[in-house]
Design a protein around this motif. Sequence first.
Motif, PDB file in Angstrom:
ATOM      1  N   ARG A  36      31.256  40.986   6.287  1.00  0.00           N
ATOM      2  CA  ARG A  36      30.067  40.497   6.979  1.00  0.00           C
ATOM      3  C   ARG A  36      30.352  40.400   8.474  1.00  0.00           C
ATOM      4  O   ARG A  36      31.479  40.133   8.876  1.00  0.00           O
ATOM      5  CB  ARG A  36      29.680  39.119   6.451  1.00  0.00           C
ATOM      6  N   SER A  37      29.335  40.577   9.280  1.00  0.00           N
ATOM      7  CA  SER A  37      29.505  40.441  10.729  1.00  0.00           C
ATOM      8  C   SER A  37      29.400  38.976  11.149  1.00  0.00           C
ATOM      9  O   SER A  37      29.940  38.581  12.170  1.00  0.00           O
ATOM     10  CB  SER A  37      28.465  41.271  11.471  1.00  0.00           C
ATOM     11  N   HIS A  38      28.716  38.165  10.329  1.00  0.00           N
ATOM     12  CA  HIS A  38      28.555  36.740  10.604  1.00  0.00           C
ATOM     13  C   HIS A  38      28.945  35.942   9.360  1.00  0.00           C
ATOM     14  O   HIS A  38      28.730  36.391   8.227  1.00  0.00           O
ATOM     15  CB  HIS A  38      27.111  36.412  11.000  1.00  0.00           C
ATOM     16  N   CYS A  39      29.488  34.760   9.586  1.00  0.00           N
ATOM     17  CA  CYS A  39      29.970  33.889   8.512  1.00  0.00           C
ATOM     18  C   CYS A  39      28.844  33.542   7.535  1.00  0.00           C
ATOM     19  O   CYS A  39      27.729  33.231   7.942  1.00  0.00           O
ATOM     20  CB  CYS A  39      30.558  32.613   9.118  1.00  0.00           C
ATOM     21  N   LEU A  40      29.159  33.577   6.274  1.00  0.00           N
ATOM     22  CA  LEU A  40      28.208  33.266   5.217  1.00  0.00           C
ATOM     23  C   LEU A  40      27.773  31.802   5.261  1.00  0.00           C
ATOM     24  O   LEU A  40      26.640  31.476   4.911  1.00  0.00           O
ATOM     25  CB  LEU A  40      28.844  33.575   3.854  1.00  0.00           C
ATOM     26  N   GLU A  41      28.637  30.910   5.724  1.00  0.00           N
ATOM     27  CA  GLU A  41      28.325  29.482   5.739  1.00  0.00           C
ATOM     28  C   GLU A  41      27.745  28.990   7.059  1.00  0.00           C
ATOM     29  O   GLU A  41      26.772  28.261   7.072  1.00  0.00           O
ATOM     30  CB  GLU A  41      29.571  28.675   5.366  1.00  0.00           C
ATOM     31  N   CYS A  42      28.367  29.355   8.182  1.00  0.00           N
ATOM     32  CA  CYS A  42      27.941  28.774   9.459  1.00  0.00           C
ATOM     33  C   CYS A  42      27.283  29.781  10.405  1.00  0.00           C
ATOM     34  O   CYS A  42      26.874  29.412  11.505  1.00  0.00           O
ATOM     35  CB  CYS A  42      29.124  28.101  10.159  1.00  0.00           C
ATOM     36  N   GLU A  43      27.214  31.038   9.997  1.00  0.00           N
ATOM     37  CA  GLU A  43      26.593  32.101  10.791  1.00  0.00           C
ATOM     38  C   GLU A  43      27.338  32.433  12.093  1.00  0.00           C
ATOM     39  O   GLU A  43      26.803  33.120  12.952  1.00  0.00           O
ATOM     40  CB  GLU A  43      25.121  31.790  11.101  1.00  0.00           C
ATOM     41  N   LEU A  45      29.941  34.411  14.476  1.00  0.00           N
ATOM     42  CA  LEU A  45      30.368  35.802  14.529  1.00  0.00           C
ATOM     43  C   LEU A  45      31.802  35.916  14.015  1.00  0.00           C
ATOM     44  O   LEU A  45      32.687  35.155  14.415  1.00  0.00           O
ATOM     45  CB  LEU A  45      30.290  36.328  15.962  1.00  0.00           C
ATOM     46  N   GLN A  58      34.062  37.290   4.186  1.00  0.00           N
ATOM     47  CA  GLN A  58      32.743  36.680   4.162  1.00  0.00           C
ATOM     48  C   GLN A  58      32.636  35.449   5.059  1.00  0.00           C
ATOM     49  O   GLN A  58      31.539  35.039   5.407  1.00  0.00           O
ATOM     50  CB  GLN A  58      32.390  36.257   2.726  1.00  0.00           C
ATOM     51  N   CYS A  60      34.194  32.905   8.428  1.00  0.00           N
ATOM     52  CA  CYS A  60      34.981  32.820   9.658  1.00  0.00           C
ATOM     53  C   CYS A  60      36.275  32.058   9.351  1.00  0.00           C
ATOM     54  O   CYS A  60      36.428  31.487   8.268  1.00  0.00           O
ATOM     55  CB  CYS A  60      34.177  32.124  10.759  1.00  0.00           C
ATOM     56  N   CYS A  63      35.682  28.218   8.452  1.00  0.00           N
ATOM     57  CA  CYS A  63      35.095  28.003   7.127  1.00  0.00           C
ATOM     58  C   CYS A  63      36.056  28.424   6.017  1.00  0.00           C
ATOM     59  O   CYS A  63      36.117  27.787   4.963  1.00  0.00           O
ATOM     60  CB  CYS A  63      33.771  28.748   7.001  1.00  0.00           C
TER      61      CYS A  63
END
Length: 88
Positions: A36-43, A45, A58, A60, A63
């Motif tokens: 993923r380009s952005h964290c699944l939990e906190c969004e 990068l 998935q 950062c 997280c």
Amino acid sequence: MASGWAGDDAVHEQIESSVAEAVEHARSRLPAGESRSHCLECEALIPEARRRAIPGVQLCVACQSEADARDRQVGHYNRRGSKDSQLR
């Protein structure tokens, strides 16, 4: 040397089983698929270097650290303690 009702290789088999379960648990937690380009939990990068280093990532770093800490708290079943308590 057997003790009680245990066979000669009971301790060795118990250790092998525990190691096999730990390896299977670790493999089941490995990420798979596209990162993923952005964290699944906190969004936040996820840096490109992390995405290349860990395919299927998935979360950062922050997280992922929290998730790892939660997993460590769960613990695993202690067969030896259970067996010893049954023999007393």
